[in-house]
Scaffold this active site. Structure first.
Site, PDB file in Angstrom:
ATOM      1  CG  ASP A 186      67.623  16.395  68.927  1.00  0.00           C
ATOM      2  OD1 ASP A 186      68.528  16.203  69.839  1.00  0.00           O
ATOM      3  OD2 ASP A 186      66.340  16.288  69.061  1.00  0.00           O
ATOM      4  CE1 TYR A 236      62.069  11.832  69.155  1.00  0.00           C
ATOM      5  CE2 TYR A 236      63.823  12.763  67.925  1.00  0.00           C
ATOM      6  CZ  TYR A 236      62.928  12.785  68.931  1.00  0.00           C
ATOM      7  OH  TYR A 236      63.303  13.836  70.034  1.00  0.00           O
ATOM      8  CE  LYS A 281      66.716  13.554  72.145  1.00  0.00           C
ATOM      9  NZ  LYS A 281      66.504  13.588  70.755  1.00  0.00           N
ATOM     10  CG  HIS A 305      64.026  10.450  74.588  1.00  0.00           C
ATOM     11  ND1 HIS A 305      63.849   9.892  73.135  1.00  0.00           N
ATOM     12  CD2 HIS A 305      63.510  11.677  74.772  1.00  0.00           C
ATOM     13  CE1 HIS A 305      63.239  10.721  72.627  1.00  0.00           C
ATOM     14  NE2 HIS A 305      62.852  11.817  73.430  1.00  0.00           N
ATOM     15  CE  LYS A 337      58.462  18.245  63.685  1.00  0.00           C
ATOM     16  NZ  LYS A 337      57.826  17.030  63.705  1.00  0.00           N
ATOM     17  CB  SER A 338      59.717  22.786  59.695  1.00  0.00           C
ATOM     18  OG  SER A 338      58.572  22.853  58.810  1.00  0.00           O
TER      19      SER A 338
END
Length: 282
Positions: free
Chosen positions: A50, A55, A80, A113, A239-240
């Site tokens: 994603d 981003y 997005k 978004h 997320k990480s």
């Protein structure tokens, strides 16, 4: 259903395509690490990435697919339309820019978004998404962060001939922000519900209920939260950038929360840990 889930499990979208039930989120993942951590996720079995134009790592995460030795067709890739780029002409440009940035012929999913830009901006963006879907630039389309009033507005446009269907609704969702009203709306209209910030940005790990369930199941608070999301029927996007946590977040298919456990996580709270454009009035 929950008992039989694996990292390979999928949900069917209105578009006819399948979306993997666990995604890897790359929000705020810097360019210089995005490719390597995405490769790590793909090697662990994630098949759903994603991303977003905002981003600024579309190129890196797509490059990770080939670096991991996978064909593009085996990975579900999302982008997005930037939050402040709503409007027909702007959305069209951004779709083409994202395809160029990601060096891909198509996305599996493109979302709006955020519901900014007023009615004209939102519906113009949707029109551009419908056209992109018909042109094969994206397989599925949807929205993120739309409030109920925005969803009703869009559905009215779709029903009156605007075309397309909301395949996915993506929102901040976790036990302290379960959004039952929006989730109900999306499911009533056949949309799959994605949950971003499912780990509540690690701000709730000391909650007594999470400690209790972690101890009971021998799992981390993050794993309990991902499992909660899966059992609610959502598609969580943890997320990480830490390899051990990327692994931990997908090791959630060997235990199940009981009905009682799930009940303990029904907090009834409305406490966002991120932005909340759903309340945008215009």
């Amino acid at each position: 259903m929950a008992r039989n889930l694996t990292i390979k499990s999928t949900q069917k979208l209105l578009s006819g395509y399948e979306i993997p039930i666990l995604g890897y989120g790359v929000y705020q993942t810097p360019k210089n690490v995005a490719e390597n951590v995405t490769v790590e996720a793909l090697k662990l079995g994630y098949r759903h990435i994603d991303s977003a134009a905002a981003y600024k790592n579309e190129k890196e995460v797509t490059a990770a697919i080939s670096k991991a030795g996978l064909p593009r067709s085996e990975v579900f890739l999302t982008t997005k339309i930037p939050p402040r780029a709503n409007g027909y002409d702007s959305a069209k440009r951004n779709i083409d820019d994202s395809l160029k940035q990601a060096n891909t012929d198509y996305f599996d999913l493109i979302l709006i978004h955020a519901p900014y830009g007023g009615k004209e901006g939102r519906l113009g963006t949707w029109k551009a998404l419908v056209e992109a879907q018909k042109a094969g630039k994206t397989r599925s389309i949807g929205v993120s962060n739309f409030g109920l009033h925005h969803l009703d507005e869009l559905q009215s446009y779709i029903s009156s001939g605007g075309g397309g269907a909301i395949d996915v609704g993506q929102y901040e969702i976790h036990p302290w922000l379960a959004r039952p009203d929006i989730v109900s709306w999306l499911r009533r209209h056949g949309a799959v519900v994605q949950a971003y910030s499912p780990l509540v940005r690690n701000t709730r790990s000391e909650e007594p209920v999470l400690k209790e369930l972690s101890k009971k199941h021998g799992k981390s608070p993050a794993q309990v939260l991902v499992r909660w999301s899966l059992q609610k029927g959502f598609v969580p996007l943890p997320k990480s950038v830490t390899p051990s946590r990327i692994r931990e977040n997908c090791e959630v298919f060997d235990f199940e929360l009981s009905e009682g456990d799930m009940g303990k996580l029904e907090t009834g709270k409305y406490e966002p840990c991120a932005w909340d454009p759903t309340v945008e009035k215009d």
